[in-house]
Design an enzyme around this catalytic site. Structure first.
Site, PDB file in Angstrom:
ATOM      1  N   TYR A 156      36.950  59.667  34.393  1.00  0.00           N
ATOM      2  CA  TYR A 156      36.977  58.272  33.942  1.00  0.00           C
ATOM      3  C   TYR A 156      37.233  58.195  32.426  1.00  0.00           C
ATOM      4  CZ  TYR A 156      35.227  53.450  33.376  1.00  0.00           C
ATOM      5  OH  TYR A 156      35.093  52.116  33.084  1.00  0.00           O
ATOM      6  N   ALA A 158      38.646  60.374  30.515  1.00  0.00           N
ATOM      7  CA  ALA A 158      40.024  60.807  30.221  1.00  0.00           C
ATOM      8  C   ALA A 158      41.010  59.678  30.536  1.00  0.00           C
ATOM      9  CB  ALA A 158      40.372  62.049  31.045  1.00  0.00           C
TER      10      ALA A 158
HETATM   11  P1  NAI Z   1      34.913  46.013  39.808  1.00  0.00           P
HETATM   12  O1  NAI Z   1      34.726  47.190  40.701  1.00  0.00           O
HETATM   13  O2  NAI Z   1      34.306  44.702  40.170  1.00  0.00           O
HETATM   14  O3  NAI Z   1      36.477  45.782  39.508  1.00  0.00           O
HETATM   15  C1  NAI Z   1      37.461  46.757  39.641  1.00  0.00           C
HETATM   16  C2  NAI Z   1      38.649  46.127  40.334  1.00  0.00           C
HETATM   17  O4  NAI Z   1      39.702  47.095  40.430  1.00  0.00           O
HETATM   18  C3  NAI Z   1      38.325  45.686  41.756  1.00  0.00           C
HETATM   19  O5  NAI Z   1      38.770  44.361  41.930  1.00  0.00           O
HETATM   20  C4  NAI Z   1      39.113  46.663  42.614  1.00  0.00           C
HETATM   21  O6  NAI Z   1      39.551  46.097  43.833  1.00  0.00           O
HETATM   22  C5  NAI Z   1      40.296  46.992  41.706  1.00  0.00           C
HETATM   23  N1  NAI Z   1      40.937  48.244  42.112  1.00  0.00           N
HETATM   24  C6  NAI Z   1      40.363  49.465  42.229  1.00  0.00           C
HETATM   25  N2  NAI Z   1      41.273  50.352  42.698  1.00  0.00           N
HETATM   26  C7  NAI Z   1      42.438  49.680  42.866  1.00  0.00           C
HETATM   27  C8  NAI Z   1      43.753  50.046  43.321  1.00  0.00           C
HETATM   28  N3  NAI Z   1      44.052  51.311  43.694  1.00  0.00           N
HETATM   29  N4  NAI Z   1      44.718  49.088  43.366  1.00  0.00           N
HETATM   30  C9  NAI Z   1      44.432  47.846  43.004  1.00  0.00           C
HETATM   31  N5  NAI Z   1      43.218  47.423  42.570  1.00  0.00           N
HETATM   32  C10 NAI Z   1      42.234  48.334  42.500  1.00  0.00           C
HETATM   33  O7  NAI Z   1      34.347  46.482  38.394  1.00  0.00           O
HETATM   34  P2  NAI Z   1      34.377  45.835  36.945  1.00  0.00           P
HETATM   35  O8  NAI Z   1      33.148  46.269  36.275  1.00  0.00           O
HETATM   36  O9  NAI Z   1      34.705  44.390  36.985  1.00  0.00           O
HETATM   37  O10 NAI Z   1      35.581  46.655  36.262  1.00  0.00           O
HETATM   38  C11 NAI Z   1      36.744  46.067  35.738  1.00  0.00           C
HETATM   39  C12 NAI Z   1      37.308  46.984  34.663  1.00  0.00           C
HETATM   40  O11 NAI Z   1      36.369  47.072  33.589  1.00  0.00           O
HETATM   41  C13 NAI Z   1      37.545  48.426  35.154  1.00  0.00           C
HETATM   42  O12 NAI Z   1      38.752  48.912  34.627  1.00  0.00           O
HETATM   43  C14 NAI Z   1      36.373  49.189  34.535  1.00  0.00           C
HETATM   44  O13 NAI Z   1      36.683  50.539  34.335  1.00  0.00           O
HETATM   45  C15 NAI Z   1      36.176  48.424  33.248  1.00  0.00           C
HETATM   46  N6  NAI Z   1      34.856  48.606  32.649  1.00  0.00           N
HETATM   47  C16 NAI Z   1      33.709  48.149  33.250  1.00  0.00           C
HETATM   48  C17 NAI Z   1      32.478  48.332  32.654  1.00  0.00           C
HETATM   49  C18 NAI Z   1      31.215  47.823  33.257  1.00  0.00           C
HETATM   50  O14 NAI Z   1      30.142  48.106  32.697  1.00  0.00           O
HETATM   51  N7  NAI Z   1      31.227  47.092  34.341  1.00  0.00           N
HETATM   52  C19 NAI Z   1      32.357  49.040  31.379  1.00  0.00           C
HETATM   53  C20 NAI Z   1      33.617  49.484  30.834  1.00  0.00           C
HETATM   54  C21 NAI Z   1      34.814  49.254  31.447  1.00  0.00           C
END
Ligand code: NAI
Length: 250
Positions: A156, A158
């Site tokens: 993650y 990376a």
């Molecule tokens: P979440 O799990 O609710 O959202 C991630 C979204 O990415 C989901 O809607 C999922 O369906 C979509 N997704 C995953 N794999 C996919 C694929 N192969 N094709 C299309 N869509 C795909 O989680 P969250 O927390 O809202 O995360 C959103 C972004 O924020 C992510 O990039 C995460 O790495 C980043 N982030 C989140 C943090 C947190 O504390 N929640 C902290 C730092 C970054």
């Protein structure tokens, strides 16, 4: 009869939940017609669209797997029908946490393909369109882990470090065309991602290290994305804006 103004289009990936949903809502409030992307979470994406339209905004759904560049291009060509993309927000992402010594090839590959390759495919596609329009802005949702590293998150961290490097690189390539490329870097944000049982256990301890003394809200990340997309950030490009309660002062 007056003509109806056409709203600029903003594509938000992974907008069926969490931070992506908050970004879709915020950008629609800012005046964009939002393209709400999902892959497996159709129900969640419909709920995002309902929230957008109930608030008086406009949106539409689009489905593809961010790991698959040909399906991205096919879905976008069909949905856009020649319309320009004014804003792209690469938010879709996954994490699969374990110590480096235990991490499988498949897990490293999956996380890199989703978080880094997926964002690359979308930036490549959108930037070609934006160059033709000589306008557009891109925001990538990175992570504190990509700036500092994080034990148990080699794949993650990376992938998110790669996203920050791609942000800086593309900003240098397309600044002269009037296109801005930035990133937001969230710390601990209350979303389904934090429901992970492993993380939950450690969260109370981690929050003690946050100067603002709490986890953040999706809306607070969305506010930062809104700023970076806006004319107020007209002279900001190649930047990574931390949204982390002061955890990693930058
Ligand atoms: P979440 O799990 O609710 O959202 C991630 C979204 O990415 C989901 O809607 C999922 O369906 C979509 N997704 C995953 N794999 C996919 C694929 N192969 N094709 C299309 N869509 C795909 O989680 P969250 O927390 O809202 O995360 C959103 C972004 O924020 C992510 O990039 C995460 O790495 C980043 N982030 C989140 C943090 C947190 O504390 N929640 C902290 C730092 C970054």
């Amino acid at each position: 009869m007056g003509s109806v103004a056409v709203k600029p289009l903003a594509l938000i990936t992974g907008a069926s939940s969490g931070i992506g949903r908050a970004i879709a809502l915020r950008l629609s409030r800012d005046g964009y017609r939002v393209l709400i992307h999902f892959h497996s979470g159709e129900e969640g994406a419909r709920a995002t669209l309902d929230a957008v339209t109930s608030a008086g905004g406009e949106g539409e759904l689009i489905r593809f797997d961010v790991k698959d560049s040909s399906s991205i291009e096919a879905a976008l060509e069909k949905t856009l029908e020649g319309r320009p993309i004014a804003a792209l927000v690469n938010n879709a992402g996954i994490h699969e946490d374990t110590l480096a010594g235990l991490m499988t090839d498949e897990s490293f590959d999956r996380v890199m393909r989703t978080n880094a390759y997926g964002a690359f495919y979308l930036m490549r596609y959108c930037v070609r369109k934006m160059i033709r329009a000589r306008a557009g802005t891109i925001v990538n949702v990175a992570s504190l882990a990509g700036q500092t590293g994080n034990a148990g998150q080699m794949n993650y961290a990376a992938s998110k470090a790669a996203l920050i490097a791609m942000t800086k690189t593309l900003a240098m390539e397309v600044g002269s065309r009037g296109i801005r490329v930035n990133a937001v870097s969230p710390g601990f944000i209350e979303t389904p991602m934090l429901d992970d049982p492993q993380l939950k256990e450690r969260l109370a301890e981690l929050v003690k290290r946050v100067p603002l003394g709490r986890v953040g809200k999706s809306e607070e990340v969305a506010g930062a994305v809104s700023f970076l997309c806006s004319a107020d950030a007209g002279y900001v490009t190649g930047h990574t804006l931390s949204v982390n309660g002061g955890l990693f002062p930058s």
